[in-house]
Design a protein around this motif. Structure first.
Motif: not given
Length: 586
Positions: A548-567
């Motif tokens: 749960p983030f601060w802007w949605a207390p009590g509501v769990p969000y699925d979280v992913r980390a993505l890294r973007w590069r211009l190849a």
């Protein structure tokens, strides 16, 4: 080692510490901007020097508006009895005022440095009066205080380092010689008048620290308990009474200067240049601020259970990118392990005090300590850390201390590389966390808007840009060839298997390289059409946490980390079109 060799080693270690932290400060140009609470503490100290009070009046407003540095105009004000005043504890501005009067803002840095050196001297003297040899105590202290985030706080013109110095000094005075006579030979000493006086001085200092931040009261309680379990009843009573006197006196003085004994419980709000500054307590700007930007803190006696949030907060406490003890306090775990190897009653008291402080933040305030926007490391652990220095029955050995220096070298190297690489794009307090070991650690922050307004809500999906390598616009983000991979946190609701993206570029074709959880995807976008726009889909890796983030207390969000590069390609503008749910066709 011969005396000359020891002196060379000391000089080398101190040179490394000064060079590492000095380089970080110079690269950041710390005086060119103001971070977080610095604005309020700077304004409070200047008001005390110029006006002799801590009320917020026309002269205070004029001084704040004249300072055009980024962040300098952010103030926390309180309204009590129809008057406006600054709303932070008064300990730091009272002690800093003479230094500011002599040397301006740099006087506050001088205060921080002198306080740290004085506390280190007191701690070294105290540790050397125990079972450890003076040289071993000195090296352990240098490693604990020097290798990590503590010296970086010298350049922060606010109360955090002073609080740490007060706690370190107070605990050192209270714990002098407790193990030398009682625990080793089984004798019990009721204490002397000299011990009582020294403990009273320690309690007084710890009382000042408690007024500066109320959770520091745990440090006073821990020191008093150590004296009590050693049956130094006279000294324990002296420390407790002196601490109480300091707290009552400073609270009363704070009430006289600002109108509220406890600034955190007053009606308070945050003001900046965008919101404007109130000219009077009942004016429209004041009413808007105290209605919409409330900063008053409320804490219940019993916490509201948040097991999922607290579990994540506890894990992040130790390995988080902006608070992790492993990177910011590498000596903390070494001292804790040393204390647990052969603990005595003092070890258990001090370890329990540290544990209580951690529990307070991860259970009562699990979203409050993350930071990640305006300060370095876990500043709420700074005042718990000194307790660990006195917890071990025997100080850590040379191998453990060498391991601390190795970790510190890796962290310093990562920070210097990051600050140097990002200096043209970001000079904020978090510019150290973009390279080396830091991107390997999980990211979290309670900051609603990081530098550059880098949080976005697109098509019901939350995007957080955690570094400066991507330029986040209103509807899209831009990638430029040659920059490091840009990291984003992606938070979604419901089962999602892919993202649909529109890529625009002047080149006829671009290639995006996206890394997530060890996997890497290459997305080739045909931008040769008349609009220079191609549409691609990115398959998402499995979710690695739900939170749960601060802007949605009590509501769990699925979280992913993505890294973007211009190849391939010189520049590209990427727009998020929406998610592809499970079972939907491509």
């Amino acid at each position: 080692m011969k005396r000359g060799g020891t002196a060379v080693l000391w000089c080398l270690a101190l040179a490394v510490l000064v060079a590492a932290h000095g380089a970080l400060g110079l690269l950041r140009d710390s005086f060119a901007r103001v971070a977080g609470d610095e604005g309020t503490f700077l304004a409070m100290t200047e008001s005390l020097v110029r006006d002799g009070d801590l009320r917020f009046a026309a002269a205070d407003r004029a001084r704040v508006e004249a300072d055009e540095r980024p962040g300098a105009g952010t103030l926390i004000l309180q309204r009590v009895g129809g008057k406006l005043a600054y709303s932070k504890p008064v300990v730091y501005p009272l002690l800093a005022a003479p230094f500011e009067a002599v040397a301006g803002e740099r006087g506050l840095v001088a205060l921080n440095l002198l306080a740290l050196l004085a506390a280190a001297a007191a701690a070294g003297w105290s540790l050397s009066r125990g079972p450890a040899a003076p040289s071993a105590a000195a090296w352990a202290l240098l490693t604990a205080v020097g290798v990590g985030v503590i010296p970086s706080y010298v350049a922060y013109r606010m109360s955090d380092l002073l609080q740490t110095a007060l706690v370190l000094t107070g605990v050192a005075l209270c714990c002098v010689g407790l193990r030398r006579g009682g625990e080793d030979d089984g004798t019990v000493r009721t204490g002397t008048m000299g011990e009582a006086a020294r403990s009273a001085a320690g309690g007084l200092v710890l009382g000042l620290a408690a007024v500066a931040r109320y959770p520091n009261l745990l440090a006073l309680a821990g020191a008093v308990c150590c004296l009590a379990v050693a049956r130094r009843w006279r000294a324990a009573a002296a420390a407790a009474c002196a601490g109480l006197v300091a707290m009552v006196s400073l609270s009363a003085l704070g009430a006289g200067l600002t109108g509220a004994a406890n600034p955190y419980k007053a009606e308070r709000a945050s003001f900046d240049r965008a919101s404007g500054y109130p000219e009077e307590a009942e004016g429209p700007v004041a009413e808007e601020g105290f209605r919409r930007r409330i900063a008053t803190q409320h804490l219940q006696a019993l916490p509201v259970p948040q097991p999922r949030v607290s579990a994540w907060a506890a894990a992040y406490y130790f390995v988080g990118r902006h608070t992790g003890l492993l990177v910011y306090f590498p000596a903390a775990l070494v001292f804790a392990v040393s204390a647990l190897r052969r603990p005595d009653r003092f070890s258990w008291v001090l370890l329990a005090t540290v544990a209580a402080g951690i529990v307070f933040f991860v259970v009562w305030m699990p979203r409050n300590y993350f930071g990640g926007s305006t300060f370095v490391g876990n500043r709420y652990f700074l005042t718990l850390f000194p307790l660990l220095l006195f917890a071990p029955r025997r100080l850590p050995g040379s191998r453990a201390l060498i391991a601390v220096w190795i970790v510190g070298a890796v962290v310093w190297g990562s920070a210097l590389l990051s600050v140097e690489r990002a200096r043209e794009l970001d000079r904020s307090s978090q510019s150290h966390a973009y390279a080396g070991i830091f991107p390997l650690l999980p990211y979290e922050s309670t900051a609603r808007t990081l530098d550059g307004w880098r949080d976005r809500y697109w098509e019901g999906t939350f995007w957080r840009f955690t570094d400066p390598w991507a330029t986040a616009g209103e509807e899209a983000f831009e990638l430029v060839s040659g920059r490091p991979a840009a990291e984003t946190l992606l938070a979604t609701r419901g089962p999602v298997v892919a993202l649909r993206l529109a890529v625009r570029s002047d080149a006829p074709e671009v290639v995006l390289e996206v890394s997530q959880h060890g996997s890497r995807s290459r997305l080739r976008a045909d931008t040769s059409g008349p609009e220079g726009r191609g549409v691609v889909e990115l398959s998402l890796a499995p979710v690695w946490r739900a939170h749960p983030f601060w802007w949605a207390p009590g509501v769990p969000y699925d979280v992913r980390a993505l890294r973007w590069r211009l190849a391939e390609g010189s520049a590209a503008r990427v727009r998020f079109l929406g998610t592809v749910p499970v079972g939907a066709g491509s």
